[in-house]
Structure formats: structure tokens, C-alpha cells
Design a protein around this motif. Structure first.
Motif, PDB file in Angstrom:
ATOM      1  N   SER A   1       0.810  -1.220   0.000  1.00 38.63           N
ATOM      2  CA  SER A   1       0.000   0.000   0.000  1.00 38.63           C
ATOM      3  C   SER A   1       0.846   1.274   0.000  1.00 38.63           C
ATOM      4  O   SER A   1       0.450   2.270  -0.606  1.00 38.63           O
ATOM      5  N   ASP A   2       2.007   1.265   0.652  1.00 37.83           N
ATOM      6  CA  ASP A   2       2.854   2.470   0.648  1.00 37.83           C
ATOM      7  C   ASP A   2       3.369   2.780  -0.754  1.00 37.83           C
ATOM      8  O   ASP A   2       3.331   3.935  -1.202  1.00 37.83           O
ATOM      9  N   ILE A   3       3.837   1.752  -1.445  1.00 43.75           N
ATOM     10  CA  ILE A   3       4.325   1.951  -2.815  1.00 43.75           C
ATOM     11  C   ILE A   3       3.163   2.349  -3.720  1.00 43.75           C
ATOM     12  O   ILE A   3       3.309   3.243  -4.564  1.00 43.75           O
ATOM     13  N   MET A   4       2.009   1.704  -3.533  1.00 38.86           N
ATOM     14  CA  MET A   4       0.829   2.078  -4.321  1.00 38.86           C
ATOM     15  C   MET A   4       0.503   3.551  -4.114  1.00 38.86           C
ATOM     16  O   MET A   4       0.201   4.258  -5.075  1.00 38.86           O
ATOM     17  N   MET A   5       0.552   4.011  -2.865  1.00 40.61           N
ATOM     18  CA  MET A   5       0.222   5.400  -2.552  1.00 40.61           C
ATOM     19  C   MET A   5       1.209   6.357  -3.210  1.00 40.61           C
ATOM     20  O   MET A   5       0.809   7.357  -3.813  1.00 40.61           O
ATOM     21  N   GLU A   6       2.502   6.046  -3.101  1.00 38.42           N
ATOM     22  CA  GLU A   6       3.519   6.899  -3.733  1.00 38.42           C
ATOM     23  C   GLU A   6       3.313   6.962  -5.244  1.00 38.42           C
ATOM     24  O   GLU A   6       3.370   8.045  -5.854  1.00 38.42           O
ATOM     25  N   MET A   7       3.089   5.812  -5.861  1.00 40.09           N
ATOM     26  CA  MET A   7       2.883   5.765  -7.313  1.00 40.09           C
ATOM     27  C   MET A   7       1.608   6.497  -7.709  1.00 40.09           C
ATOM     28  O   MET A   7       1.575   7.210  -8.712  1.00 40.09           O
ATOM     29  N   PHE A   8       0.553   6.324  -6.897  1.00 37.96           N
ATOM     30  CA  PHE A   8      -0.718   6.985  -7.182  1.00 37.96           C
ATOM     31  C   PHE A   8      -0.566   8.503  -7.121  1.00 37.96           C
ATOM     32  O   PHE A   8      -0.999   9.219  -8.026  1.00 37.96           O
ATOM     33  N   GLU A   9       0.075   8.989  -6.057  1.00 38.43           N
ATOM     34  CA  GLU A   9       0.244  10.440  -5.891  1.00 38.43           C
ATOM     35  C   GLU A   9       1.099  11.041  -6.993  1.00 38.43           C
ATOM     36  O   GLU A   9       0.911  12.197  -7.374  1.00 38.43           O
ATOM     37  N   ALA A  10       2.043  10.267  -7.536  1.00 34.40           N
ATOM     38  CA  ALA A  10       2.905  10.756  -8.613  1.00 34.40           C
ATOM     39  C   ALA A  10       2.276  10.563  -9.993  1.00 34.40           C
ATOM     40  O   ALA A  10       2.858  10.975 -11.002  1.00 34.40           O
ATOM     41  N   GLY A  11       1.090   9.934 -10.034  1.00 30.25           N
ATOM     42  CA  GLY A  11       0.433   9.671 -11.307  1.00 30.25           C
ATOM     43  C   GLY A  11       0.980   8.436 -12.019  1.00 30.25           C
ATOM     44  O   GLY A  11       0.536   8.102 -13.116  1.00 30.25           O
ATOM     45  N   GLU A  12       1.925   7.749 -11.384  1.00 26.14           N
ATOM     46  CA  GLU A  12       2.579   6.606 -12.034  1.00 26.14           C
ATOM     47  C   GLU A  12       1.696   5.363 -12.061  1.00 26.14           C
ATOM     48  O   GLU A  12       1.765   4.577 -13.004  1.00 26.14           O
ATOM     49  N   LEU A  13       0.857   5.181 -11.042  1.00 14.98           N
ATOM     50  CA  LEU A  13       0.009   3.992 -11.004  1.00 14.98           C
ATOM     51  C   LEU A  13      -1.042   4.057 -12.108  1.00 14.98           C
ATOM     52  O   LEU A  13      -1.239   3.086 -12.843  1.00 14.98           O
ATOM     53  N   GLN A  14      -1.682   5.211 -12.265  1.00 12.80           N
ATOM     54  CA  GLN A  14      -2.674   5.372 -13.329  1.00 12.80           C
ATOM     55  C   GLN A  14      -2.003   5.201 -14.690  1.00 12.80           C
ATOM     56  O   GLN A  14      -2.548   4.559 -15.587  1.00 12.80           O
TER      57      GLN A  14
END
Length: 109
Positions: free
Chosen positions: A84-97
């Protein structure tokens, strides 16, 4: 390959996006799993989930399968993304989307 590893490999390989979590998307059983579900829901992608609390072999096996000690764990198109921490970082940076778009993950219906 152990029976449990084969089961995990089949789950990971059979779903574009799968979240190994504690509980279900409707009733997450920990804050980290709840956050992971919220992130995926916000991304608007279709995903499957596995409740590790219902299967102790999967609960232990997923940690060695990914060489990652914690749950939840996210896999996209067979690739381990992180917790979840990595998901959150990626999400906030737009990388997950961006990853979901690049890998052409189906949208939630």
C-alpha cells in the motif's frame, strides 16, 4: 514449484490486476488493505482480490512468492507492484494510473 506457489501463479497470471489483501474490497480487515482498495477504486480499474485471511497457505505463500513481507500486495499483468505504501507513492505521482493505462487494464464497469 509448490502447490501453493502454483495456485498463486495461476491467480496472478489469470487476472490483469489482483490484490492480495486482508478482507474483501467491501470489508477490508486492515487499514493498509482499505487504502489499497481506495487507490484501485480511484484509478477506476477492474481488479480481483484474494482474502489472505481465508487461506493460511496463501497468506504465507504470497510473502515468499513475491519476496515481500507484508500484505496487501498488488500485481498488474503478472508483475509485482508493491504494497500500500508503494501504491500510494505511485498513485500520488500519477505513475500507477499511467501503468494501468500503458498496460491497457480494463476499466471497472
Amino acid at each position: 514449484m509448490s502447490d501453493t506457489n502454483q495456485r498463486i501463479a495461476d491467480i496472478v497470471g489469470g487476472n490483469d490486476v489482483v490484490l492480495f489483501m486482508k478482507g474483501t474490497p467491501l470489508f477490508p480487515q486492515c487499514g493498509f488493505s482499505s487504502r489499497a482498495v481506495a487507490i484501485l477504486d480511484h484509478c477506476g480499474v477492474a481488479y480481483d482480490s484474494v482474502d489472505v485471511l481465508q487461506d493460511m497457505e496463501i497468506r504465507q505463500g504470497i510473502k515468499s512468492y513475491s519476496d515481500w513481507p507484508t500484505i496487501p500486495q498488488l500485481y498488474v499483468k503478472g508483475e509485482f507492484v508493491g504494497g500500500s505504501d508503494i501504491m500510494m507513492e505511485m498513485f500520488e505521482a500519477g505513475e500507477l494510473q499511467q501503468m494501468m493505462d500503458d498496460k491497457q487494464v480494463a476499466k471497472a464497469s
